[in-house]
Scaffold this motif. Structure first.
Motif, PDB file in Angstrom:
ATOM      1  N   PHE A 187      44.175  22.979  38.559  1.00 46.91           N
ATOM      2  CA  PHE A 187      43.816  22.349  39.820  1.00 46.91           C
ATOM      3  C   PHE A 187      42.477  22.916  40.305  1.00 46.91           C
ATOM      4  O   PHE A 187      42.187  24.097  40.115  1.00 46.91           O
ATOM      5  CB  PHE A 187      44.894  22.613  40.878  1.00 46.91           C
ATOM      6  N   ALA A 188      41.707  22.075  40.950  1.00 50.21           N
ATOM      7  CA  ALA A 188      40.379  22.497  41.396  1.00 50.21           C
ATOM      8  C   ALA A 188      40.463  23.516  42.530  1.00 50.21           C
ATOM      9  O   ALA A 188      39.608  24.394  42.653  1.00 50.21           O
ATOM     10  CB  ALA A 188      39.573  21.279  41.846  1.00 50.21           C
ATOM     11  N   GLU A 189      41.497  23.388  43.396  1.00 58.10           N
ATOM     12  CA  GLU A 189      41.611  24.296  44.536  1.00 58.10           C
ATOM     13  C   GLU A 189      42.270  25.597  44.069  1.00 58.10           C
ATOM     14  O   GLU A 189      43.424  25.602  43.661  1.00 58.10           O
ATOM     15  CB  GLU A 189      42.443  23.666  45.655  1.00 58.10           C
ATOM     16  N   LEU A 190      41.526  26.686  44.180  1.00 60.71           N
ATOM     17  CA  LEU A 190      42.008  27.974  43.689  1.00 60.71           C
ATOM     18  C   LEU A 190      42.477  28.856  44.839  1.00 60.71           C
ATOM     19  O   LEU A 190      41.871  28.860  45.910  1.00 60.71           O
ATOM     20  CB  LEU A 190      40.902  28.698  42.935  1.00 60.71           C
ATOM     21  N   GLY A 191      43.535  29.601  44.582  1.00 55.36           N
ATOM     22  CA  GLY A 191      43.996  30.581  45.553  1.00 55.36           C
ATOM     23  C   GLY A 191      43.272  31.902  45.359  1.00 55.36           C
ATOM     24  O   GLY A 191      42.341  32.018  44.556  1.00 55.36           O
ATOM     25  N   ALA A 192      43.696  32.904  46.096  1.00 58.58           N
ATOM     26  CA  ALA A 192      43.081  34.225  45.996  1.00 58.58           C
ATOM     27  C   ALA A 192      43.316  34.824  44.610  1.00 58.58           C
ATOM     28  O   ALA A 192      44.364  34.624  44.006  1.00 58.58           O
ATOM     29  CB  ALA A 192      43.657  35.145  47.065  1.00 58.58           C
ATOM     30  N   ALA A 193      42.315  35.528  44.135  1.00 60.94           N
ATOM     31  CA  ALA A 193      42.425  36.171  42.818  1.00 60.94           C
ATOM     32  C   ALA A 193      42.754  37.643  42.979  1.00 60.94           C
ATOM     33  O   ALA A 193      42.364  38.269  43.950  1.00 60.94           O
ATOM     34  CB  ALA A 193      41.121  36.012  42.055  1.00 60.94           C
ATOM     35  N   ARG A 194      43.475  38.179  42.029  1.00 57.35           N
ATOM     36  CA  ARG A 194      43.745  39.609  41.971  1.00 57.35           C
ATOM     37  C   ARG A 194      43.196  40.132  40.659  1.00 57.35           C
ATOM     38  O   ARG A 194      43.250  39.450  39.640  1.00 57.35           O
ATOM     39  CB  ARG A 194      45.255  39.874  42.038  1.00 57.35           C
ATOM     40  N   MET A 195      42.680  41.344  40.703  1.00 53.83           N
ATOM     41  CA  MET A 195      42.139  41.934  39.483  1.00 53.83           C
ATOM     42  C   MET A 195      43.212  42.006  38.403  1.00 53.83           C
ATOM     43  O   MET A 195      42.929  41.856  37.213  1.00 53.83           O
ATOM     44  CB  MET A 195      41.584  43.326  39.776  1.00 53.83           C
ATOM     45  N   ALA A 196      44.459  42.174  38.828  1.00 47.23           N
ATOM     46  CA  ALA A 196      45.555  42.286  37.862  1.00 47.23           C
ATOM     47  C   ALA A 196      45.792  40.984  37.105  1.00 47.23           C
ATOM     48  O   ALA A 196      46.439  40.978  36.059  1.00 47.23           O
ATOM     49  CB  ALA A 196      46.847  42.705  38.579  1.00 47.23           C
ATOM     50  N   TYR A 197      45.271  39.868  37.628  1.00 46.26           N
ATOM     51  CA  TYR A 197      45.455  38.590  36.935  1.00 46.26           C
ATOM     52  C   TYR A 197      44.662  38.522  35.639  1.00 46.26           C
ATOM     53  O   TYR A 197      44.943  37.704  34.786  1.00 46.26           O
ATOM     54  CB  TYR A 197      45.040  37.434  37.836  1.00 46.26           C
ATOM     55  N   GLY A 198      43.643  39.353  35.506  1.00 42.94           N
ATOM     56  CA  GLY A 198      42.922  39.450  34.243  1.00 42.94           C
ATOM     57  C   GLY A 198      41.718  38.540  34.114  1.00 42.94           C
ATOM     58  O   GLY A 198      41.321  37.824  35.038  1.00 42.94           O
ATOM     59  N   LEU A 199      41.147  38.553  32.907  1.00 44.64           N
ATOM     60  CA  LEU A 199      39.902  37.849  32.646  1.00 44.64           C
ATOM     61  C   LEU A 199      40.015  36.336  32.811  1.00 44.64           C
ATOM     62  O   LEU A 199      39.073  35.694  33.267  1.00 44.64           O
ATOM     63  CB  LEU A 199      39.431  38.160  31.220  1.00 44.64           C
ATOM     64  N   GLY A 200      41.144  35.770  32.409  1.00 45.56           N
ATOM     65  CA  GLY A 200      41.298  34.320  32.513  1.00 45.56           C
ATOM     66  C   GLY A 200      41.178  33.837  33.940  1.00 45.56           C
ATOM     67  O   GLY A 200      40.482  32.861  34.240  1.00 45.56           O
ATOM     68  N   ALA A 201      41.860  34.531  34.854  1.00 42.85           N
ATOM     69  CA  ALA A 201      41.812  34.159  36.263  1.00 42.85           C
ATOM     70  C   ALA A 201      40.411  34.369  36.825  1.00 42.85           C
ATOM     71  O   ALA A 201      39.913  33.553  37.619  1.00 42.85           O
ATOM     72  CB  ALA A 201      42.827  34.963  37.064  1.00 42.85           C
ATOM     73  N   ALA A 202      39.751  35.453  36.422  1.00 46.01           N
ATOM     74  CA  ALA A 202      38.381  35.693  36.878  1.00 46.01           C
ATOM     75  C   ALA A 202      37.449  34.602  36.375  1.00 46.01           C
ATOM     76  O   ALA A 202      36.555  34.138  37.105  1.00 46.01           O
ATOM     77  CB  ALA A 202      37.907  37.064  36.392  1.00 46.01           C
ATOM     78  N   VAL A 208      31.765  36.527  38.199  1.00 40.44           N
ATOM     79  CA  VAL A 208      31.031  37.290  37.198  1.00 40.44           C
ATOM     80  C   VAL A 208      31.235  38.789  37.409  1.00 40.44           C
ATOM     81  O   VAL A 208      31.348  39.556  36.443  1.00 40.44           O
ATOM     82  CB  VAL A 208      29.531  36.928  37.252  1.00 40.44           C
ATOM     83  N   TYR A 209      31.317  39.217  38.656  1.00 40.84           N
ATOM     84  CA  TYR A 209      31.540  40.638  38.944  1.00 40.84           C
ATOM     85  C   TYR A 209      32.868  41.108  38.366  1.00 40.84           C
ATOM     86  O   TYR A 209      32.933  42.135  37.678  1.00 40.84           O
ATOM     87  CB  TYR A 209      31.509  40.884  40.455  1.00 40.84           C
ATOM     88  N   ASP A 210      33.946  40.355  38.652  1.00 43.49           N
ATOM     89  CA  ASP A 210      35.260  40.739  38.134  1.00 43.49           C
ATOM     90  C   ASP A 210      35.274  40.745  36.609  1.00 43.49           C
ATOM     91  O   ASP A 210      35.901  41.603  35.978  1.00 43.49           O
ATOM     92  CB  ASP A 210      36.341  39.794  38.658  1.00 43.49           C
ATOM     93  N   ILE A 211      34.595  39.777  36.014  1.00 43.25           N
ATOM     94  CA  ILE A 211      34.532  39.716  34.553  1.00 43.25           C
ATOM     95  C   ILE A 211      33.893  40.990  34.014  1.00 43.25           C
ATOM     96  O   ILE A 211      34.392  41.605  33.057  1.00 43.25           O
ATOM     97  CB  ILE A 211      33.745  38.469  34.098  1.00 43.25           C
ATOM     98  N   GLY A 212      32.794  41.423  34.637  1.00 36.99           N
ATOM     99  CA  GLY A 212      32.132  42.643  34.184  1.00 36.99           C
ATOM    100  C   GLY A 212      33.016  43.863  34.318  1.00 36.99           C
ATOM    101  O   GLY A 212      33.071  44.705  33.412  1.00 36.99           O
ATOM    102  N   VAL A 213      33.730  43.964  35.442  1.00 36.32           N
ATOM    103  CA  VAL A 213      34.614  45.117  35.655  1.00 36.32           C
ATOM    104  C   VAL A 213      35.740  45.136  34.628  1.00 36.32           C
ATOM    105  O   VAL A 213      36.053  46.189  34.051  1.00 36.32           O
ATOM    106  CB  VAL A 213      35.190  45.085  37.087  1.00 36.32           C
TER     107      VAL A 213
END
Length: 399
Positions: A187-202, A208-213
């Motif tokens: 779905f186009a509308e995204l909810g809040a992301a958590r770092m624990a969700y991993g690279l796919g969610a980022a 890009v920041y989360d991906i780098g971390v």
């Protein structure tokens, strides 16, 4: 690609009321065989220990449903604790769906058996989202299980699978095969992301920041697929996140997908871009694959089954008319070689080798040009192109 033997591990074979026992071979054999064959995969679905835990969990749910002790909330929490994010689903004659249990997942091509906990087989007409299924033992369990999963902040795919009341109108796909699918997954509308969700969610959120971390700090594998078979790069492409895709490519993400995937798999980043007709992204990834891999995306013309059946009838009648002449040659197989244009029209036909009758050859090609219809060929970018095609016919010796 994931070995089909693994499907048995993550697929609950429950009866309509969950009382019937599964009749199958020892799942341990399947796990060992699949794991051995896929030892070099970077895919959790080839991890024998993980698969064995799923099998035991599924067996426990089947047993609990059979004796009436299944607790959907407890089972969902146990699954989340174990990192098992599969939702309850039903199998139908047309495929797998979560909708009888209150959830819509937007996945191009449908859900795969290993991405769900399939509870029962239901008829297609009762599996539609606008038709309420009776709240029997299995259905009630499936609805409560899915509702618990989606409501928990640990569930990382709330932008891919949503409750029917929050899914909105069905996704529309153009009838024009030349129009790409804007968003083939989620779905186009995204909810809040958590770092624990991993690279796919980022990647889906374009962070890009989360991906780098996650790559630098947590050393997450940029080419590891999730339960839907998509790598972070495939998700970035599916959600049209150019900066995220660039960041992942710079981190050595593969346009062909996971180790056990190929460029032609539906979930590979290149194939996702092709489905979307995102030509700029395809051009960005093209230098990172071999010429053979890129060429494998091409599609040859595909005959229409109904027209081919009609052509076979016409061929039978033609052979009867030329029976005396054709008997002069031994039975042989001949190639009908065609040139098909961008609209799927045959522009040229030639038989090789020729038969003993030039008249028969000419009529046969004429029938093929008139009757057989083709789906046009497409190049690696998904654009219609003229291309050659072939049919095989056999006759002679009294055939």
């Amino acid at each position: 690609m994931i070995d089909k033997r693994l499907l048995a591990v993550s697929f609950l074979c429950l009866g309509a009321l969950g009382a019937a026992a599964c009749s199958r071979q020892d799942a341990g054999d399947d796990v060992i065989g699949g794991g051995t064959a896929l030892a070099k995969c970077n895919d959790v679905r080839s991890n024998t220990a993980f698969l064995e835990r799923l099998r035991k969990s599924d067996d426990a749910v089947r047993k609990a449903l059979g004796n009436g002790t299944a607790n959907a909330v407890a089972e969902a929490n146990d699954a989340l604790d174990a990192g098992d994010y599969r939702l309850a689903a039903a199998t139908t004659a047309r495929g797998i769906t979560t909708e009888p249990y209150g959830v819509q997942c937007r996945v191009i091509g449908g859900l795969s058996p290993w991405s769900v906990r399939a509870l029962a087989f239901v008829a297609d007409d009762t599996a539609k989202s606008d038709k309420q299924m009776p709240d029997d033992t299995v259905t009630g369990f499936g609805r409560r299980y899915n509702a618990t999963m989606l409501a928990d902040p640990r569930y990382p795919y709330a932008d891919v699978c949503r409750g029917l009341d929050k899914a909105g109108p069905p996704q529309t796909v153009s009838d024009n095969p030349d129009t790409g699918i804007v968003q083939p997954y989620g779905f186009a509308e995204l909810g809040a992301a958590r770092m624990a969700y991993g690279l796919g969610a980022a990647a889906r959120r374009g962070s890009v920041y989360d991906i780098g971390v996650l790559i630098e700090r947590d050393k997450q594998d940029v080419n590891a697929p999730d339960m839907f078979g998509l790598t972070p790069l495939a998700w970035a492409v599916a959600y049209h996140r150019w900066p995220a895709a660039e960041a992942l490519l710079q981190a050595k993400a593969s346009p062909t997908g996971a180790v056990c995937q190929s460029v032609i798999d539906r979930e590979s980043p290149l194939q996702v871009a092709r489905i979307m007709r995102w030509y700029a992204m395809i051009r960005l990834m093209r230098p990172l694959v071999t010429e053979d891999e890129f060429a494998s995306l091409r599609q040859k013309p595909r005959w229409d089954d109904a027209s081919l059946s009609e052509f076979n009838h016409a061929l039978t009648e033609l052979k009867e008319r030329y029976q005396r002449i054709l008997k002069r040659q031994d039975f042989a197989r001949h190639d009908l070689n065609f040139q098909v244009d961008e609209q799927g029209n045959t522009t040229e036909c030639k038989m090789d080798p020729a038969s003993v009758s030039p008249g028969f050859d000419k009529e046969l090609c004429g029938l093929a040009v008139e009757i057989v219809r083709w789906t046009p060929a497409r190049d690696a970018f998904g654009t219609r192109v003229p291309e050659s095609a072939k049919l095989l016919v056999g006759f002679g010796g009294g055939s």
